[in-house]
Scaffold this motif. Structure first.
Motif, PDB file in Angstrom:
ATOM      1  N   ALA A 111       0.864  -1.189   0.000  1.00  0.00           N
ATOM      2  CA  ALA A 111       0.000   0.000   0.000  1.00  0.00           C
ATOM      3  C   ALA A 111       0.896   1.233   0.000  1.00  0.00           C
ATOM      4  O   ALA A 111       1.935   1.250   0.661  1.00  0.00           O
ATOM      5  N   PHE A 112       0.488   2.260  -0.718  1.00  0.00           N
ATOM      6  CA  PHE A 112       1.340   3.427  -0.958  1.00  0.00           C
ATOM      7  C   PHE A 112       0.742   4.696  -0.348  1.00  0.00           C
ATOM      8  O   PHE A 112      -0.473   4.863  -0.310  1.00  0.00           O
ATOM      9  N   ASN A 113       1.645   5.584   0.110  1.00  0.00           N
ATOM     10  CA  ASN A 113       1.259   6.892   0.647  1.00  0.00           C
ATOM     11  C   ASN A 113       0.174   6.782   1.724  1.00  0.00           C
ATOM     12  O   ASN A 113      -0.844   7.458   1.672  1.00  0.00           O
ATOM     13  N   VAL A 114       0.408   5.929   2.686  1.00  0.00           N
ATOM     14  CA  VAL A 114      -0.554   5.675   3.761  1.00  0.00           C
ATOM     15  C   VAL A 114      -0.324   6.687   4.883  1.00  0.00           C
ATOM     16  O   VAL A 114       0.817   7.005   5.224  1.00  0.00           O
ATOM     17  N   LEU A 115      -1.403   7.181   5.457  1.00  0.00           N
ATOM     18  CA  LEU A 115      -1.313   8.144   6.551  1.00  0.00           C
ATOM     19  C   LEU A 115      -0.676   7.516   7.786  1.00  0.00           C
ATOM     20  O   LEU A 115      -0.933   6.339   8.088  1.00  0.00           O
ATOM     21  N   ASP A 116       0.117   8.291   8.504  1.00  0.00           N
ATOM     22  CA  ASP A 116       0.703   7.831   9.766  1.00  0.00           C
ATOM     23  C   ASP A 116      -0.418   7.494  10.755  1.00  0.00           C
ATOM     24  O   ASP A 116      -1.443   8.178  10.795  1.00  0.00           O
ATOM     25  N   GLY A 117      -0.232   6.453  11.534  1.00  0.00           N
ATOM     26  CA  GLY A 117      -1.207   6.060  12.545  1.00  0.00           C
ATOM     27  C   GLY A 117      -2.346   5.200  12.018  1.00  0.00           C
ATOM     28  O   GLY A 117      -3.291   4.915  12.743  1.00  0.00           O
ATOM     29  N   SER A 118      -2.277   4.768  10.758  1.00  0.00           N
ATOM     30  CA  SER A 118      -3.325   3.915  10.182  1.00  0.00           C
ATOM     31  C   SER A 118      -3.154   2.485  10.686  1.00  0.00           C
ATOM     32  O   SER A 118      -2.072   1.916  10.601  1.00  0.00           O
ATOM     33  N   GLU A 119      -4.234   1.909  11.207  1.00  0.00           N
ATOM     34  CA  GLU A 119      -4.195   0.516  11.650  1.00  0.00           C
ATOM     35  C   GLU A 119      -4.530  -0.383  10.471  1.00  0.00           C
ATOM     36  O   GLU A 119      -5.417  -0.077   9.672  1.00  0.00           O
ATOM     37  N   PHE A 120      -3.819  -1.507  10.386  1.00  0.00           N
ATOM     38  CA  PHE A 120      -3.995  -2.402   9.244  1.00  0.00           C
ATOM     39  C   PHE A 120      -3.639  -3.836   9.640  1.00  0.00           C
ATOM     40  O   PHE A 120      -3.045  -4.084  10.681  1.00  0.00           O
ATOM     41  N   THR A 121      -4.005  -4.743   8.776  1.00  0.00           N
ATOM     42  CA  THR A 121      -3.578  -6.133   8.870  1.00  0.00           C
ATOM     43  C   THR A 121      -3.343  -6.635   7.452  1.00  0.00           C
ATOM     44  O   THR A 121      -3.830  -6.049   6.489  1.00  0.00           O
ATOM     45  N   PHE A 122      -2.565  -7.696   7.324  1.00  0.00           N
ATOM     46  CA  PHE A 122      -2.357  -8.323   6.021  1.00  0.00           C
ATOM     47  C   PHE A 122      -3.375  -9.443   5.854  1.00  0.00           C
ATOM     48  O   PHE A 122      -3.616 -10.222   6.774  1.00  0.00           O
ATOM     49  N   LEU A 123      -3.966  -9.537   4.676  1.00  0.00           N
ATOM     50  CA  LEU A 123      -4.879 -10.610   4.312  1.00  0.00           C
ATOM     51  C   LEU A 123      -4.181 -11.439   3.239  1.00  0.00           C
ATOM     52  O   LEU A 123      -3.823 -10.917   2.175  1.00  0.00           O
ATOM     53  N   PHE A 124      -3.971 -12.724   3.526  1.00  0.00           N
ATOM     54  CA  PHE A 124      -3.272 -13.623   2.614  1.00  0.00           C
ATOM     55  C   PHE A 124      -4.280 -14.445   1.820  1.00  0.00           C
ATOM     56  O   PHE A 124      -5.338 -14.813   2.335  1.00  0.00           O
ATOM     57  N   ARG A 125      -3.943 -14.752   0.580  1.00  0.00           N
ATOM     58  CA  ARG A 125      -4.821 -15.586  -0.255  1.00  0.00           C
ATOM     59  C   ARG A 125      -4.849 -17.029   0.255  1.00  0.00           C
ATOM     60  O   ARG A 125      -5.850 -17.719   0.183  1.00  0.00           O
ATOM     61  N   SER A 126      -3.743 -17.478   0.826  1.00  0.00           N
ATOM     62  CA  SER A 126      -3.606 -18.857   1.296  1.00  0.00           C
ATOM     63  C   SER A 126      -3.706 -18.906   2.816  1.00  0.00           C
ATOM     64  O   SER A 126      -3.294 -17.982   3.514  1.00  0.00           O
ATOM     65  N   ASP A 127      -4.225 -20.031   3.327  1.00  0.00           N
ATOM     66  CA  ASP A 127      -4.265 -20.202   4.785  1.00  0.00           C
ATOM     67  C   ASP A 127      -3.017 -20.935   5.313  1.00  0.00           C
ATOM     68  O   ASP A 127      -2.954 -21.293   6.474  1.00  0.00           O
ATOM     69  N   ALA A 128      -2.015 -21.101   4.449  1.00  0.00           N
ATOM     70  CA  ALA A 128      -0.758 -21.735   4.880  1.00  0.00           C
ATOM     71  C   ALA A 128      -0.023 -20.824   5.861  1.00  0.00           C
ATOM     72  O   ALA A 128      -0.138 -19.594   5.797  1.00  0.00           O
ATOM     73  N   GLN A 129       0.717 -21.411   6.762  1.00  0.00           N
ATOM     74  CA  GLN A 129       1.516 -20.650   7.733  1.00  0.00           C
ATOM     75  C   GLN A 129       2.434 -19.700   6.982  1.00  0.00           C
ATOM     76  O   GLN A 129       2.949 -20.010   5.916  1.00  0.00           O
ATOM     77  N   SER A 130       2.629 -18.509   7.524  1.00  0.00           N
ATOM     78  CA  SER A 130       3.518 -17.529   6.905  1.00  0.00           C
ATOM     79  C   SER A 130       4.161 -16.685   7.992  1.00  0.00           C
ATOM     80  O   SER A 130       3.528 -16.370   9.002  1.00  0.00           O
ATOM     81  N   ASP A 131       5.410 -16.333   7.777  1.00  0.00           N
ATOM     82  CA  ASP A 131       6.082 -15.402   8.687  1.00  0.00           C
ATOM     83  C   ASP A 131       7.123 -14.617   7.908  1.00  0.00           C
ATOM     84  O   ASP A 131       7.485 -14.951   6.793  1.00  0.00           O
ATOM     85  N   GLY A 132       7.556 -13.536   8.515  1.00  0.00           N
ATOM     86  CA  GLY A 132       8.513 -12.653   7.865  1.00  0.00           C
ATOM     87  C   GLY A 132       8.537 -11.325   8.589  1.00  0.00           C
ATOM     88  O   GLY A 132       8.406 -11.271   9.818  1.00  0.00           O
ATOM     89  N   TRP A 133       8.652 -10.231   7.805  1.00  0.00           N
ATOM     90  CA  TRP A 133       8.799  -8.895   8.375  1.00  0.00           C
ATOM     91  C   TRP A 133       7.855  -7.936   7.669  1.00  0.00           C
ATOM     92  O   TRP A 133       7.473  -8.156   6.528  1.00  0.00           O
ATOM     93  N   TRP A 134       7.506  -6.868   8.349  1.00  0.00           N
ATOM     94  CA  TRP A 134       6.761  -5.775   7.744  1.00  0.00           C
ATOM     95  C   TRP A 134       7.329  -4.456   8.246  1.00  0.00           C
ATOM     96  O   TRP A 134       7.905  -4.391   9.327  1.00  0.00           O
ATOM     97  N   ALA A 135       7.171  -3.437   7.433  1.00  0.00           N
ATOM     98  CA  ALA A 135       7.597  -2.090   7.788  1.00  0.00           C
ATOM     99  C   ALA A 135       6.565  -1.111   7.248  1.00  0.00           C
ATOM    100  O   ALA A 135       6.100  -1.247   6.117  1.00  0.00           O
ATOM    101  N   ALA A 136       6.183  -0.168   8.096  1.00  0.00           N
ATOM    102  CA  ALA A 136       5.149   0.803   7.683  1.00  0.00           C
ATOM    103  C   ALA A 136       5.285   2.087   8.474  1.00  0.00           C
ATOM    104  O   ALA A 136       5.780   2.110   9.567  1.00  0.00           O
TER     105      ALA A 136
END
Length: 136
Positions: A111-136
């Motif tokens: 997602a681009f040019n998102v306002l500071d303080g916006s709450e969000f979550t990631f929605l994955f197409r697959s229900d397989a386990q996933s892990d990694g990193w995010w930055a926002a």
């Protein structure tokens, strides 16, 4: 023998130079190559958080954007199709229309040019386990 080692040394130097250029190109490809923009990208990823989505789930935990990054970025350990869902305070929750393919071990802006303080979550197409990193 000396002639061959000079040749191999020259080839090694070219390979290293090409690798350096490719590495620079990937950073420049993410944004313009200005020194200030490169520092902003570096600062954004320096403040990355981990995420973990268990098997059987489609959503990750909640995140909140900061002034460190203008975009919401993800770096999964395995390639995943993902989109962002937003939870604005005085409006209805909503998700992006389309999934973005985030390649394994690469930063992808979702997602681009998102306002500071916006709450969000990631929605994955697959229900397989996933892990990694995010930055926002």
């Amino acid at each position: 023998m000396l002639k061959n080692s000079r040749f191999l040394s020259g080839i090694s130097g070219l390979v290293l130079a090409a690798g350096s250029l490719m590495g620079s190109a990937s950073v420049a490809g993410a944004a313009d190559a200005s020194p200030q923009r490169s520092e902003q990208i570096k600062s954004c990823f320096d403040h990355a958080h981990t995420y973990y989505k268990e098997s059987g789930a489609y959503y990750s935990g909640m995140g909140k954007t900061t002034s460190d990054c203008a975009n919401i970025n993800i770096k999964p350990k395995t390639t995943r199709d993902v989109k962002v869902c937003f939870y604005p305070k005085n409006e209805a929750n909503f998700c992006q229309d389309r999934y973005t393919t985030a390649k394994a071990n690469e930063w992808t802006s979702i997602a681009f040019n998102v306002l500071d303080g916006s709450e969000f979550t990631f929605l994955f197409r697959s229900d397989a386990q996933s892990d990694g990193w995010w930055a926002a």
